[in-house]
Design an enzyme around this catalytic site. Structure first.
Site, short mmCIF file in Angstrom:
data_model
loop_
_atom_site.label_atom_id
_atom_site.label_comp_id
_atom_site.label_asym_id
_atom_site.label_seq_id
_atom_site.Cartn_x
_atom_site.Cartn_y
_atom_site.Cartn_z
N GLY A 141 80.09 11.83 32.70
CA GLY A 141 81.19 11.79 32.47
C GLY A 141 82.19 10.23 32.19
N HIS A 186 62.57 16.27 39.27
CA HIS A 186 63.30 15.07 38.60
C HIS A 186 64.19 15.20 37.93
CE1 HIS A 186 63.65 11.20 37.63
NE2 HIS A 186 63.19 11.20 36.05
N SER A 191 59.12 3.67 39.49
CA SER A 191 59.42 3.58 37.90
C SER A 191 57.60 3.96 37.39
CB SER A 191 60.63 2.53 37.81
OG SER A 191 60.06 2.48 36.07
N GLU A 225 73.15 15.64 31.69
CA GLU A 225 72.03 16.66 32.30
C GLU A 225 72.91 17.96 32.66
OE1 GLU A 225 70.12 13.72 35.56
OE2 GLU A 225 68.68 16.40 35.43
N GLY A 248 82.64 15.11 37.62
CA GLY A 248 81.67 14.08 36.82
C GLY A 248 82.05 12.55 36.33
N GLY A 252 78.91 10.46 36.33
CA GLY A 252 77.99 10.22 36.20
C GLY A 252 77.89 8.62 34.78
N LEU A 253 77.21 8.81 34.44
CA LEU A 253 76.35 7.97 32.30
C LEU A 253 77.77 8.44 32.16
CD1 LEU A 253 73.83 6.39 32.06
CD2 LEU A 253 75.84 5.22 33.18
N ARG A 312 55.12 12.86 31.04
CA ARG A 312 55.24 13.58 31.74
C ARG A 312 54.63 14.89 32.21
NH1 ARG A 312 62.18 11.71 32.44
NH2 ARG A 312 60.77 8.80 32.88
N ARG A 317 61.78 15.68 28.57
CA ARG A 317 62.30 15.00 27.97
C ARG A 317 61.81 13.86 27.98
NH1 ARG A 317 64.81 11.34 30.86
NH2 ARG A 317 64.52 11.67 33.16
C1 LIG Z 1 65.33 8.06 39.79
C2 LIG Z 1 65.52 8.76 39.32
C3 LIG Z 1 65.52 7.38 38.33
C4 LIG Z 1 65.90 7.89 37.09
N1 LIG Z 1 65.44 7.31 35.62
C5 LIG Z 1 65.75 6.91 34.34
C6 LIG Z 1 65.44 6.11 33.33
O1 LIG Z 1 64.86 5.44 33.92
N2 LIG Z 1 66.12 6.49 32.17
C7 LIG Z 1 66.69 7.29 32.39
O2 LIG Z 1 67.54 7.95 30.55
N3 LIG Z 1 67.14 8.46 32.84
C8 LIG Z 1 66.83 8.25 34.05
N4 LIG Z 1 66.78 9.59 35.15
C9 LIG Z 1 67.43 10.35 34.57
C10 LIG Z 1 69.46 9.99 34.52
O3 LIG Z 1 69.34 9.05 35.40
C11 LIG Z 1 70.59 10.93 35.20
O4 LIG Z 1 69.83 12.37 34.22
C12 LIG Z 1 71.86 10.96 34.65
O5 LIG Z 1 71.58 9.05 35.23
C13 LIG Z 1 72.14 12.21 34.18
O6 LIG Z 1 73.63 11.48 34.86
P1 LIG Z 1 74.64 12.28 33.89
O7 LIG Z 1 76.08 11.58 33.87
O8 LIG Z 1 74.53 13.77 33.25
O9 LIG Z 1 75.03 13.11 35.83
P2 LIG Z 1 75.19 12.41 37.00
O10 LIG Z 1 74.62 10.88 37.56
O11 LIG Z 1 74.06 13.21 38.17
O12 LIG Z 1 76.57 12.39 37.35
C14 LIG Z 1 76.98 13.23 37.71
C15 LIG Z 1 78.09 13.86 38.31
O13 LIG Z 1 79.61 14.86 38.58
C16 LIG Z 1 79.46 14.53 40.45
N5 LIG Z 1 79.55 16.24 40.80
C17 LIG Z 1 78.80 16.88 40.87
N6 LIG Z 1 78.70 18.55 41.34
C18 LIG Z 1 80.20 18.37 41.33
C19 LIG Z 1 81.15 19.18 41.89
N7 LIG Z 1 80.72 19.99 42.41
N8 LIG Z 1 82.02 18.45 42.04
C20 LIG Z 1 82.77 17.52 42.10
N9 LIG Z 1 81.61 16.91 41.01
C21 LIG Z 1 80.92 16.50 41.31
C22 LIG Z 1 79.64 13.71 41.06
O14 LIG Z 1 79.64 13.27 42.36
C23 LIG Z 1 78.66 12.82 40.09
O15 LIG Z 1 79.65 12.53 39.61
C24 LIG Z 1 66.63 9.32 36.21
C25 LIG Z 1 66.98 10.22 37.16
C26 LIG Z 1 66.49 10.22 38.93
C27 LIG Z 1 66.59 11.23 39.75
#
Ligand SMILES: Cc1cc2nc3c(=O)[nH]c(=O)nc-3n(C[C@H](O)[C@H](O)[C@H](O)COP(=O)(O)OP(=O)(O)OC[C@H]3O[C@@H](n4cnc5c(N)ncnc54)[C@H](O)[C@@H]3O)c2cc1C
Ligand code: SF4
Ligand code: FES
Lengths: 259, 637
Positions: B45, B401, B284, B425, B40, B42-43, B330, B435
């Site tokens: 990873g 969400h 938002s 997450e 992963g 995302g933020l 929420r 949350r």
């Molecule tokens: C529309 C929206 C708005 C939001 N706004 C806010 C906000 O304003 N403030 C706030 O604090 N939070 C907000 N959130 C929540 C927040 O964005 C997420 O909880 C957070 O970004 C999750 O980050 P993460 O790094 O855990 O996962 P993610 O960013 O979901 O990254 C997951 C990563 O894992 C990889 N991955 C997943 N499964 C696999 C697999 N099987 N094999 C290989 N790779 C895989 C993906 O490719 C990706 O790189 C919002 C969420 C949404 C949906």
């Protein structure tokens, strides 16, 4: 509404592609363009045909994954709108649509509408960052940033890396994309130490990836879903000339210097 | 299985410092020999992969998108919390800690949450130094806003694109390491299984999403940063690719899954328009700062909103929660919206909507100020609905969400499998049963930048990890199982599409395990999930080949896992005989319809151990102790 689609189908990177015609007699104007493809794909599946491959993820115009050329225009007819945010109400009933992948030497087609845009990642790897080790940052408010500069940096930083600018450019230049990153970081005080080196290494990588030269057509800005301004290209050019004239970057290692 | 949370001793405010001082360090010369696999980007990873590489570890990172920059974190809009107290409005580490514990309805660990609040300020420093263009005041200082459910202004933001900018900051740090060769990045690569050898996580089996090749990556530790599972509901605000696969596969290999039924339904999303709907779009929550939420007082009132006079409008949140009003948390805002719609007072197509009205704010602050604050959100709304929020109130409805549940982790963020970590997450840790807004970005970055890179050292410094290669029988067996699963999906050759199954599962989960839940409904859901799951494995049709770019096949694998997981989620919801946070059991409410928590019986984290598909999972309880915050019923009246 009724739509006639001509979709580029290509089985793989080396296969020959062609347009295939599909009729969708019952589309809804409330559908997004990708939902139209979803609906069509569901029908292909019931007919035991292979669905059309296309990149997408957020469907909110922010991840930059989606993108196709619709009737000659990257992301279709609506200004400042990604394909996923484009709704069918932007088309007239009975319209005939030609749908193809981005076309550029640096973005080879992988399948149908999916292209390989990893060249963009390599351009960022070459210098599109500020070197700051986790934990070494000073207190955030110790450096004031004029609101104007922060806002302008944000305008540039809004780029989603979709590649529409490249697809729109007759030379397949990546100048708008690169300029957006160079400007974003170059406008902030934090980005100053590496400013000269950054622009030189990023431009060098851009050239190495096979993107074309910028000859100021301005098609990129017209296609950009995030309204990235072509003024940033002028800014890049100024930074580049200054960097080269000062001779500084020659001493720099291409990949970000010491760890 | 034993749950050992490994909470450090000592006063709350000193635990993390003390723990860090006691953590074993890996000898710098050995770090390069230690290979960490981060799944992963995302933020969580991207931050972890970059920081680990800076520390000198050999890192591999994979994601399923074509670039790490496109992870779902990119879509976060509203902002990120930090206890900087720049507004001098009384914020502090303690207050952020307290708000988070209370907001989570007392279902999270004090020690973890305190650490999160403590670290929050450094995240802002780090991101600012990376060039994240946070909003600023005219004097050049960072700006703040107040956000969902709290009374101080501690949210930092970058227009409506905070997640994008934070992710680009982390992505750029990651890109720098990739350029230097310290991180090997594998985009378009999906993890389909975890390799466990001698009880330790030693690698992952992946499938290339370009050519379908199934291969194994071997390492010394595995970090799952794979995000949340809201897409079990099919329609959610998450990106289309979000899935439970990585953490579900890890669960099947021994990682306990905690509180799977804690899923957050966000109150302000754009209502669905029809059967073709592929996902839902979030508006938002910051809009609730200036917007007022209402429905007509009268049932079945179909007049256009502007024709409904003031005294015939019910500003129900202001009425029910005078002190928090439109900023009620929420879960409460969502449930009340559902309730007024169930009463027949909903608006818009299908009556699945309530108004979010900025009229008064526009009159008070002027068109320009509102356009400056919400311009891009308004534009997004108008693009989807063809209605301008300047001219008529927006219509909103709750949508899935965020998922508070996830893999159980100890204080070091390690799961119940040695050497397997979960961050962002994907873990269950800090948000309890609900949350607060702007806290997910904070947690993902805290885990990725400031916690995991240290805590993983404790394991790597001590674990005896014999060399391993792809010929080891456990590795080969896991790889063979993955290939076999892929082949089986392709071989079914049934009649229904993957998407059709996913939609049906999603609707079921939304109805029975969504905003409100009952024992009867959950029992029924479990039965139907089983039936549907069998139908899926005998009647799904997956087009195309395995050795190819095949999006239908990718989706099929994810839906198959959702089918297995959904049962556990309902099971957890059924066992939790109380209402807390987002988990609302109809049997457990006050006469006014407020949630009734039961701390005596359910003041614990429910961590489930896998025993086989269709077999009842085994419950392990981690009791929650509140030494600092007094257990109290939440009240936002
Ligand atoms: C529309 C929206 C708005 C939001 N706004 C806010 C906000 O304003 N403030 C706030 O604090 N939070 C907000 N959130 C929540 C927040 O964005 C997420 O909880 C957070 O970004 C999750 O980050 P993460 O790094 O855990 O996962 P993610 O960013 O979901 O990254 C997951 C990563 O894992 C990889 N991955 C997943 N499964 C696999 C697999 N099987 N094999 C290989 N790779 C895989 C993906 O490719 C990706 O790189 C919002 C969420 C949404 C949906
Ligand atoms: S500059 Fe515009 S068109 Fe080019 S990649 Fe960025 S967002 Fe896309
Ligand atoms: S799918 Fe993310 S920008 Fe279109």
């Amino acid at each position: 509404m009724r739509l006639t689609l001509h979709v580029w189908r290509q089985a793989g990177p080396r296969a020959a592609g062609r347009f295939v015609r599909y009729d969708v007699p019952d589309a809804s104007p409330d559908m997004s363009f990708l939902e139209l493809l979803d609906v069509l794909n569901q029908r292909l599946i019931t007919r035991r045909e292979e669905p059309i491959a296309f990149d997408h993820d957020c469907r909110e115009g922010i991840c930059g994954a989606c993108g196709m050329v619709i009737n000659g225009r990257p992301h279709g007819p609506r200004r400042a709108t990604t394909t996923c945010q484009l709704h069918l109400r932007s088309f007239r009933d009975g319209a005939e649509l030609w749908i193809e992948p981005w076309r550029a030497r640096a973005f080879p087609v992988l399948k149908d509408l999916v292209v390989d845009r990893s060249a963009f990642d390599r351009v960022i790897q070459a210098g599109g960052f500020i070197s700051v080790r986790t934990g070494s940052a000073p207190e955030a408010n110790s450096v004031a940033v004029p609101k104007q500069d922060a806002d302008l940096a944000m305008d540039a930083a809004a780029c989603i890396g979709c590649g529409a600018c490249v697809a729109a450019c007759p030379n397949a230049s990546a100048m708008l994309f690169v300029a957006a990153k160079v400007s974003h970081l170059g406008l902030l005080p934090q980005g100053q130490p590496e400013r000269a080196r950054r622009v030189v290494t990023m431009v060098a990588q851009m050239d190495a990836e096979g993107f074309g030269a910028c000859t100021n057509h301005g098609e990129c800005m017209a296609a950009c879903p995030k309204d990235i301004s072509i003024d940033f290209i002028a800014r890049l050019n100024r930074d580049y000339l200054k960097a080269v004239a000062s001779g500084k970057p020659q001493a720099a290692r291409a990949n970000g210097g010491d760890g | 299985m034993e749950l050992r949370a490994r909470l450090p001793a000592g006063p709350l405010a000193e635990k993390w410092e003390r723990h860090r001082a006691e953590i074993k360090l890996v000898n710098p010369a050995n770090k390069l020999k230690r290979h960490v696999i981060v799944v992963g980007s995302g933020l969580a990873g991207a931050a972890a992969a970059a920081s680990l590489a800076e520390l000198g570890y050999a890192v591999s990172c994979c994601c399923f998108q074509d670039s790490p920059r496109r992870a779902h974190s990119i879509a976060a809009q509203g902002g990120i919390n930090a206890a900087k107290n720049y507004q001098n409005d009384g914020d502090s580490t303690f207050r952020l800690f307290y708000d988070t514990i209370k907001g989570g309805d007392f279902r999270s660990r004090e020690a973890n949450v305190y650490r999160l609040a403590e670290i929050s300020a450094r995240i802002i420093d780090q991101c600012t130094a990376q060039g994240v263009p946070f909003a600023r005041e005219y004097g050049g200082q960072l700006a703040n806003r107040s956000f969902g459910g709290v009374q101080v202004s501690r949210t930092f933001y970058a227009r409506g694109q905070t997640g994008q900018q934070l992710l680009l900051g982390a992505y750029q740090s990651l890109a720098r390491q990739i350029g230097m060769g310290t991180v090997k990045m594998y985009p378009r690569t999906e993890m389909l299984d975890l390799v466990v050898v001698d009880g330790r996580a030693r690698g992952i089996v992946v499938r290339s999403l370009v050519d379908g090749a199934v291969t194994t990556h071997i390492g010394d530790a595995v970090v799952l940063a794979t995000g949340g599972y809201s897409n079990v509901y099919y329609l959610s605000t998450n990106a289309k690719g979000c899935n439970v696969t990585a953490i579900w596969r890890a669960h099947k290999r021994g990682a306990a899954f905690a509180n799977p039924c804690f899923t957050q339904i966000h109150p302000t999303c754009i209502p669905a328009t029809g059967e073709h709907q592929a996902k839902l779009t979030l508006m938002s929550e910051s809009l609730r700062n200036d917007g007022r939420i209402w429905v007509p007082k009268r049932k079945g009132d179909t007049r256009p909103p502007l024709e409904i006079p003031e005294d015939e409008r019910d500003y129900y949140l202001e009425r029910l929660y005078p002190s928090y009003g439109n900023l009620a948390p929420r879960d409460i805002a969502s449930r009340r919206a559902k309730q007024v719609c169930d009463e027949g007072r909903g608006v818009g197509p299908g009556s699945h909507g309530v108004y979010l009205d900025l009229r008064d704010a526009i009159a008070r602050l002027g068109h320009r100020v509102i356009a400056d604050r919400y311009g891009n959100l308004f534009e997004m709304y108008e693009r989807i609905t063809a209605e301008s929020p300047f001219e008529r109130p927006m219509r909103i409805y709750p949508a899935p969400h965020y998922t508070m549940g996830g893999l159980w982790v100890d204080y070091n963020l390690m799961t119940t499998v040695d050497g397997l970590y979960a961050i962002g997450e994907a873990n269950f840790s800090d948000h309890g049963a609900n949350r607060l807004g702007a806290s997910a970005l904070m947690q993902g970055l805290a885990d990725g930048y400031f916690i995991l890179p240290y805590t993983i050292g404790d394991y790597l410094a001590q674990a005896k990890l014999p060399p391993l290669d792809a010929s080891h029988p456990d590795v080969r067996r896991t790889e063979a199982e993955v290939s076999d699963r892929v082949e089986r999906l392709l071989a079914v050759g049934g009649r229904r599409s993957v998407d059709a199954f996913h939609r049906e599962l999603g609707r079921l989960m939304w109805d029975k395990c969504g905003m409100s839940r009952s024992a009867a409904g959950l029992r029924e859901a479990i039965q139907r999930i089983r039936v549907l799951r069998d139908e899926f494995s005998s009647d799904v049709y997956v087009a195309g080949k395995g050795a190819d770019l095949n999006q239908a096949l990718e989706h099929a694998g994810r839906v198959a896992d959702f089918f297995e997981f959904a049962e556990l989620m309902c099971h957890d919801a059924l066992h939790r005989e109380e209402s807390c946070g987002c988990h609302f059991r109809e049997e457990h409410q006050t006469p006014e319809g407020e949630a009734k928590r039961d701390d005596e019986r359910f003041g614990y984290v429910a961590a489930w151990e896998f025993r086989g598909v269709g077999e009842p999972a085994v419950l392990h309880k981690e009791p929650l102790e509140f030494e600092t915050v007094h257990l109290a019923q939440r009240s936002y009246k």
